[in-house]
Design an enzyme around this catalytic site. Structure first.
Site, short mmCIF file in Angstrom:
data_model
loop_
_atom_site.label_atom_id
_atom_site.label_comp_id
_atom_site.label_asym_id
_atom_site.label_seq_id
_atom_site.Cartn_x
_atom_site.Cartn_y
_atom_site.Cartn_z
N MET A 83 0.85 -1.19 0.00
CA MET A 83 0.00 0.00 0.00
C MET A 83 0.89 1.24 0.00
SD MET A 83 -3.47 -0.98 1.96
CE MET A 83 -2.92 -0.77 3.63
N ALA A 114 4.15 3.88 0.82
CA ALA A 114 4.93 4.36 1.97
C ALA A 114 6.01 3.30 2.26
CB ALA A 114 4.05 4.63 3.19
N GLY A 118 11.39 -2.79 5.24
CA GLY A 118 10.68 -4.07 5.28
C GLY A 118 10.23 -4.48 3.89
N HIS A 119 9.63 -3.53 3.15
CA HIS A 119 9.24 -3.82 1.77
C HIS A 119 10.48 -4.13 0.93
CE1 HIS A 119 5.77 -1.02 2.87
NE2 HIS A 119 5.16 -2.13 2.53
N GLY A 177 5.04 -10.22 4.19
CA GLY A 177 5.77 -10.18 5.46
C GLY A 177 5.00 -10.89 6.57
N ASP A 194 2.23 -9.27 9.20
CA ASP A 194 0.80 -9.52 9.02
C ASP A 194 0.63 -11.03 8.86
OD1 ASP A 194 -0.23 -6.70 8.81
OD2 ASP A 194 1.30 -6.69 7.25
N MET A 235 8.82 -2.91 11.31
CA MET A 235 8.66 -1.89 10.27
C MET A 235 7.23 -1.87 9.77
SD MET A 235 11.62 -0.50 9.08
CE MET A 235 13.34 -0.71 9.42
N SER A 236 6.68 -0.67 9.66
CA SER A 236 5.31 -0.52 9.16
C SER A 236 5.18 0.86 8.56
CB SER A 236 4.34 -0.66 10.34
OG SER A 236 3.08 -0.11 9.99
N ARG A 256 2.79 2.70 8.86
CA ARG A 256 2.13 3.56 9.85
C ARG A 256 3.13 4.19 10.83
NH1 ARG A 256 -1.93 -0.37 9.11
NH2 ARG A 256 -3.92 0.60 8.59
O1 PAF Z 1 -0.19 -5.84 3.60
C1 PAF Z 1 -0.59 -4.90 2.87
O2 PAF Z 1 0.11 -3.91 2.65
C2 PAF Z 1 -1.95 -5.00 2.23
O3 PAF Z 1 -2.85 -5.63 3.06
C3 PAF Z 1 -1.93 -5.65 0.84
C4 PAF Z 1 -1.49 -7.10 0.91
C5 PAF Z 1 -1.01 -4.88 -0.08
C6 PAF Z 1 -3.32 -5.63 0.22
O4 PAF Z 1 -3.80 -4.32 0.07
#
Ligand code: PAF
Length: 283
Positions: free
Chosen positions: A30, A32, A36-37, A150, A153, A187-188, A190
């Protein structure tokens, strides 16, 4: 770097990759973007010829309108971060709400054999219907060989694994370890919205999880849960929403420990109005 806003262009591009027998990994996000990404993308690049990264704040998975409105949207800096990883091997798909949903911004309804009723499912109404809707749609457009999620979640990861089995989606879902700041905070996206005093307080979440893990070696799940609840009741800034010790296969709260099972502790905490989640393997 290829940046697509339109699903038709992604479909054409992926058709071409497939005709050339190139493998494609996928990291749905999503935006930002943070380290972590980056770690998911780097892992994906080591296992595939190309990586698609979607950047889309999915409205149907938010149960709180303010959270949706305030969710950080930082496409330009996201692209800059991606360029530092690879300009040639990363494809970005950053659609509009309309490109994904047309004029019908609603979720489909999913059955994940009960996984959706635990933890986040209890506290975030309709969340996993929204996640299932967007991830299934993105899988249909991007058609990756492998997709990376990750473990922060963890429940989402389990649900996506269930989704692909139930809907026969030909993608291998790969879970990746939680990436943490030096002070332990998971890491998030948010985290960037935390006011300084809350950012300073937030590592208490992982510290408490680590001690809970130690205690779980000798104490019952109930006793550990009681202990965690007391720690947060004493805390001035952080408000506990839930702490649950669950069976990793069913995500159901453990009543009595068994040596044959694997357990994980899951936590959701409010730092001011920012909701943070984390989890830890216990055995
Ligand atoms: O984990 C997230 O960032 C979201 O839930 C995802 C998997 C991109 C779906 O919108």
């Amino acid at each position: 770097m290829k940046i697509f806003k339109n699903k038709k262009d992604v479909i054409t591009y992926v058709d071409d990759l497939k005709s050339k027998k190139k493998t494609l990994g996928f990291v749905p996000t999503m935006g930002a973007l943070h380290q972590g990404h980056a770690s998911l993308i780097i892992k994906g690049l080591s296992q595939n010829d190309y990586i698609a990264v979607s950047i889309f704040v999915n409205p149907t998975q938010f149960d709180n309108h303010e959270d949706l409105v305030n969710y950080p949207r930082t496409l330009d800096s996201d692209v800059e971060l991606l360029k530092t990883i690879s300009e040639e091997k990363i494809i970005v798909y950053a659609p509009s709400v309309e490109d994904i949903y047309g004029d019908n911004v609603v979720s489909k309804s999913f059955n994940y054999d009960g996984l959706e009723h635990e933890m986040e499912g209890r506290f975030r109404d309709g969340h996993f219907d929204g996640v299932g809707t967007i991830v299934k749609r993105l899988f249909e457009i991007v058609r990756p060989d492998k997709a990376y999620f990750g473990e922060k979640d963890f429940q989402q990861l389990m649900i996506i694994k269930k989704l692909v089995v139930k809907h026969n989606i030909p993608v291998k879902v790969i879970g990746c370890k939680i990436h943490r700041a030096k002070d332990g905070l998971a890491m998030s996206s948010r985290n960037t919205r935390l006011k300084p005093e809350y950012r300073d307080a937030a590592p208490f979440i992982f510290k408490t999880l680590r001690t809970a893990k130690e205690k779980f070696g000798t104490k019952s799940a109930n006793k550990v849960t009681e202990w965690v609840t007391i720690q947060f009741a004493k805390h001035d800034l952080l408000k506990l929403e839930y702490f649950i010790i669950a069976d990793v296969d069913t995500l159901k709260t453990v009543k009595r420990k068994s040596n044959q099972k694997s357990y994980r502790a899951f936590i959701a905490v409010y730092a001011d109005d920012i909701r943070l989640i984390d989890n830890i393997a216990l055995n």
